[in-house]
Design a protein around this motif. Structure first.
Motif, mmCIF file in Angstrom:
data_model
loop_
_atom_site.group_PDB
_atom_site.id
_atom_site.type_symbol
_atom_site.label_atom_id
_atom_site.label_comp_id
_atom_site.label_asym_id
_atom_site.label_seq_id
_atom_site.Cartn_x
_atom_site.Cartn_y
_atom_site.Cartn_z
ATOM 1 N N ASN A 132 29.661 31.412 37.807
ATOM 2 C CA ASN A 132 30.104 31.913 39.102
ATOM 3 C C ASN A 132 31.378 32.737 38.909
ATOM 4 N N ARG A 133 31.231 34.064 38.992
ATOM 5 C CA ARG A 133 32.378 34.942 38.748
ATOM 6 C C ARG A 133 32.822 35.680 40.011
ATOM 7 N N LYS A 134 32.278 35.304 41.135
ATOM 8 C CA LYS A 134 32.608 36.018 42.365
ATOM 9 C C LYS A 134 34.071 35.836 42.753
ATOM 10 N N TRP A 135 34.655 34.681 42.370
ATOM 11 C CA TRP A 135 36.041 34.410 42.757
ATOM 12 C C TRP A 135 37.013 35.432 42.157
ATOM 13 N N MET A 136 36.656 36.009 40.998
ATOM 14 C CA MET A 136 37.550 36.985 40.366
ATOM 15 C C MET A 136 37.615 38.288 41.153
ATOM 16 N N PHE A 137 36.516 38.615 41.819
ATOM 17 C CA PHE A 137 36.430 39.901 42.513
ATOM 18 C C PHE A 137 36.609 39.762 44.022
ATOM 19 N N ARG A 138 36.886 38.541 44.461
ATOM 20 C CA ARG A 138 37.109 38.310 45.881
ATOM 21 C C ARG A 138 38.455 38.919 46.281
ATOM 22 N N PRO A 139 38.499 39.775 47.306
ATOM 23 C CA PRO A 139 39.755 40.436 47.697
ATOM 24 C C PRO A 139 40.823 39.424 48.119
ATOM 25 N N LEU A 140 42.000 39.573 47.541
ATOM 26 C CA LEU A 140 43.143 38.755 47.950
ATOM 27 C C LEU A 140 43.866 39.384 49.125
ATOM 28 N N TYR A 141 43.917 40.717 49.109
ATOM 29 C CA TYR A 141 44.489 41.463 50.223
ATOM 30 C C TYR A 141 44.018 42.904 50.115
ATOM 31 N N SER A 142 44.187 43.637 51.192
ATOM 32 C CA SER A 142 43.832 45.058 51.225
ATOM 33 C C SER A 142 45.084 45.867 51.504
ATOM 34 N N GLN A 143 45.267 46.929 50.725
ATOM 35 C CA GLN A 143 46.459 47.759 50.877
ATOM 36 C C GLN A 143 46.077 49.200 50.585
ATOM 37 N N GLY A 144 46.324 50.061 51.550
ATOM 38 C CA GLY A 144 46.028 51.476 51.351
ATOM 39 C C GLY A 144 44.561 51.747 51.110
ATOM 40 N N GLY A 145 43.690 50.964 51.719
ATOM 41 C CA GLY A 145 42.257 51.149 51.545
ATOM 42 C C GLY A 145 41.719 50.578 50.253
ATOM 43 N N PHE A 191 41.045 39.939 39.554
ATOM 44 C CA PHE A 191 40.638 40.688 38.367
ATOM 45 C C PHE A 191 41.398 42.010 38.259
ATOM 46 N N LEU A 192 41.605 42.687 39.383
ATOM 47 C CA LEU A 192 42.328 43.958 39.378
ATOM 48 C C LEU A 192 43.789 43.747 38.986
ATOM 49 N N ILE A 193 44.404 42.691 39.517
ATOM 50 C CA ILE A 193 45.800 42.396 39.160
ATOM 51 C C ILE A 193 45.914 42.092 37.668
ATOM 52 N N LEU A 221 53.551 52.499 34.892
ATOM 53 C CA LEU A 221 53.877 51.618 36.016
ATOM 54 C C LEU A 221 53.454 52.244 37.341
ATOM 55 N N GLY A 222 53.673 53.569 37.462
ATOM 56 C CA GLY A 222 53.283 54.246 38.700
ATOM 57 C C GLY A 222 51.785 54.170 38.944
ATOM 58 N N ILE A 223 50.995 54.427 37.887
ATOM 59 C CA ILE A 223 49.537 54.340 38.019
ATOM 60 C C ILE A 223 49.108 52.912 38.351
ATOM 61 N N SER A 224 49.755 51.939 37.704
ATOM 62 C CA SER A 224 49.410 50.537 37.940
ATOM 63 C C SER A 224 49.718 50.122 39.371
ATOM 64 N N PHE A 225 50.879 50.523 39.869
ATOM 65 C CA PHE A 225 51.236 50.183 41.245
ATOM 66 C C PHE A 225 50.265 50.815 42.239
ATOM 67 N N SER A 283 47.209 51.446 41.664
ATOM 68 C CA SER A 283 45.917 50.771 41.534
ATOM 69 C C SER A 283 45.822 49.527 42.405
ATOM 70 N N VAL A 284 46.963 48.873 42.635
ATOM 71 C CA VAL A 284 46.953 47.662 43.466
ATOM 72 C C VAL A 284 47.438 47.955 44.880
ATOM 73 N N GLY A 285 47.472 49.239 45.236
ATOM 74 C CA GLY A 285 47.757 49.609 46.612
ATOM 75 C C GLY A 285 49.213 49.622 46.999
ATOM 76 N N ILE A 286 50.116 49.612 46.017
ATOM 77 C CA ILE A 286 51.547 49.645 46.333
ATOM 78 C C ILE A 286 51.971 51.090 46.528
ATOM 79 N N ASP A 287 52.530 51.383 47.691
ATOM 80 C CA ASP A 287 52.954 52.739 48.025
ATOM 81 C C ASP A 287 54.317 53.011 47.405
ATOM 82 N N LEU A 288 54.363 53.915 46.423
ATOM 83 C CA LEU A 288 55.619 54.208 45.740
ATOM 84 C C LEU A 288 56.612 54.908 46.655
#
Length: 353
Positions: free
Chosen positions: A75-88, A94-96, A148-152, A154-159
């Protein structure tokens, strides 16, 4: 959540996990053996380059083990379950994890690039170590900021939003952190103007040390007596720093003797003492020759100055100590008495080439 993760986990899954893990570790050992075999056959690149390759392989192996562990669960669905949504963007565990691992891997690759790939380029174009060090720092910080900019992003952090927040906070804490900010600015000035460079010997007050590392906030100085010093960069901009690089060090001992002793005899005995030290010690330069001078008359003493050129500041005090022992021994054998109030001091002079 743990029950969801372990759901449907069977002995067969554990078995295949052990098999895959063994294959990964076996592949790692084979690659290690290959790198070590090649390093023994090749004189270039350097051994440090191969050590860095081994370190990089270890990082890749760790990443492979982490992914193997995560994907071994049915069961790997928990890794891809959204923790939050930011900037679409739906941000999952898994993304973090991918972002964190990407930043660490980028750091490792950039270090490998600046340390081993660019070093031969600098040597080919006759770029000195100080300028090469500056280029490496600029490349490292630039690429890490991009990573760091690309990584931020990727997780929806607005620079842009972060920039606004930091600018507001900067007004409030600017006065409290002005010294830290000043050290950062001075670090950038040192990297570009290069008043001091890595590997150079400098004098700070009465101490002498070699520049080991120049960072944005501070500089690392290694001394012979005090050990490693961490000095804020602002110090180098605001104070006079003597650069001893390119000059020999002079070990000096001032010897005071009583009146009534033949000065020519003292001069001869001092030459003999110097010859004994020079014959038994390493680190003494052949040119220029050691010098002995009759430098001063005092109320009760006559002062002689002994100067011996040495290769660096690390050996200087050792030679001075050996010279004092040799002088005392030679004076005792010849019946020459040091002044009752011995005026003996160690100085450091710069002998221009």
């Amino acid at each position: 959540m743990i029950n969801d993760i372990l759901k449907n986990l069977s002995i067969l899954n554990v078995f295949w996990f052990i098999i895959d893990l063994s294959l990964i570790l076996l592949g790692n050992r084979l690659l290690h053996w290959t790198v070590n075999f090649v390093s023994k056959k090749k004189t270039y690149p350097s051994k440090n380059f191969f050590n860095s390759i081994v370190s990089l392989l270890n990082w890749i192996t760790i990443y492979a083990v982490i992914f193997l562990f995560l994907f071994s669960f049915p069961n790997r669905k928990w890794m891809f379950r959204p923790l939050y949504s930011q900037g679409g963007i739906d941000v999952s565990f898994f993304l973090i994890l991918i972002v964190i691992m990407s930043i660490l891997f980028a750091h490792k690759l950039i270090k490998l690039l600046t340390t081993h790939v660019l070093k031969p380029v600098y040597k080919h174009y006759n770029i000195n170590n100080g300028l090469g060090y500056t280029f490496n720092k600029i490349i490292y910080y630039t690429l890490m900021i991009i990573a760091l900019g690309i990584s931020f992003k990727s997780v929806g952090i607005d620079l842009t939003g972060l920039g606004t927040i930091f600018s507001v906070l900067g007004i409030g804490i600017g006065f409290g952190m002005r010294n830290i900010a000043g050290n950062f600015v001075c670090g950038i000035i040192i990297l570009f103007e290069r008043p001091i460079e890595v590997g150079e010997v400098i004098q700070l007050n009465e101490g002498i040390g070699r520049v080991e590392n120049i960072r944005l906030r501070s500089t690392i100085i290694r001394t012979a007596k005090e050990g490693t010093l961490i000095i804020p960069n602002q110090y180098f901009i605001e104070h006079i720093i003597k650069n001893r690089t390119g000059s020999e060090m002079i070990a000096e001992v001032t010897v005071s003797v009583e009146y009534g002793v033949s000065t020519e005899k003292v001069d001869k005995v001092l030459h003999e003492a110097v010859s004994k030290v020079k014959g038994k010690s390493e680190g003494i330069l052949n040119e220029p020759n050691p010098t002995i001078r009759f430098v001063n008359f005092r109320n009760r003493t006559m002062d002689f100055l002994v100067e011996i050129p040495v290769i660096n500041f690390e050996i200087k005090e050792q030679i001075e100590s050996k010279l004092r022992h040799s002088i005392v021994q030679s004076f005792t054998e010849e019946g020459i008495h040091l002044a009752p109030y011995e005026f003996s001091q160690v100085l450091l002079n710069k002998l221009e080439k």
